[in-house]
Design an enzyme around this catalytic site. Structure first.
Site: not given
Length: 251
Positions: A76, A113, A142, A226, A229
């Protein structure tokens, strides 16, 4: 890298302020995995039609096609998660190449992801389809969020670098780091595995994609809500971290 759930109590932005004192806090990666599954973005690379049979027309088209294709295989952080299309560091790279009139194009095959295992399984088809001259590997974040074994991440990155080189492409490996709440040994081992892979395969390396962003002053201002990011304003800095190493291998 997927969006964080409520289970993620500490992020890069938090760590920049709280420091080592938070080193013993534990993060449950299950929420991260769930959000990644729900919010996974589709493959951004556009499929290309098979090359037409040799003809006079094809020869003319070939004469103006980019001499270099840069394939970005990432998560991402490269797939513009939470950003307006065209504002991520990969599209900015495409604009950088155009501004310098470099005979190259960028294929963004990043998926929100994705892990190194996912990238490894997708890579052979991407190499066959796009026949890149350069492969940029931006994966691993991830893996860490899920607490996957470091040796597995290392083996997957090694395999991706080897497959890319076998296909005739140069490789740029982009490193990542995790907050200290994952434990000092894990965090240090994770950061160092990118260097180990780069040295073993003799490929170019960007040690930390978020240098100056996640580890800078007022890190929270560089991230989306969040707090994992980077926001749109941080994308040029991400490109600035990548470009010096990339331009060395696309001459």
């Amino acid at each position: 890298m997927s969006a964080l759930s409520e289970n993620l109590k500490l992020t890069f932005a938090d760590c920049s302020k709280l420091g080592p004192a938070m080193g013993n806090r534990w993060v449950n990666p299950v929420g991260v995995l769930l959000i990644a599954a729900v919010l996974g973005l589709p493959l951004l690379a556009q499929a290309q039609a098979p090359a037409p049979p040799p003809s006079a027309t094809a020869k003319v088209e070939n004469s103006v096609r980019p001499a270099q294709t840069i394939l970005v295989v990432g998560d991402s952080l490269s797939a513009e998660y939470g950003l307006k299309r065209g504002t991520g560091w990969v599209p900015l790279l495409d604009k950088q190449l155009a501004s310098e009139t470099r005979n190259a194009k960028v294929i963004n095959a990043s998926i929100s992801g994705d892990t190194t295992s996912g990238g490894r399984s997708r890579l052979p088809a991407l190499l066959t389809l796009h026949r890149p001259s350069t492969v940029v590997i931006e994966l691993g974040g991830n893996d860490a969020l899920r607490g996957l074994p470091l040796d597995m991440t290392e083996k997957n990155l090694l395999a991706m670098a080897q497959a890319s080189k076998k296909a005739g492409a140069k490789v740029l490996l982009i490193g990542m780091q995790v907050p200290p709440n994952y434990g000092g040994a894990y965090a240090a081992g994770f950061a160092s595995l990118f260097l180990k892979v780069a040295k073993a395969e003799k490929v170019a390396l960007v040690p930390f994609l978020l240098k100056g962003i996640a580890d800078g002053e007022d890190a929270a201002s560089h991230f989306q809500p969040d707090r994992i990011h980077p926001n749109e304003q941080s994308q040029p800095s991400m490109l600035a971290n990548v470009w010096p190493e990339l331009k060395k291998i696309i001459k």
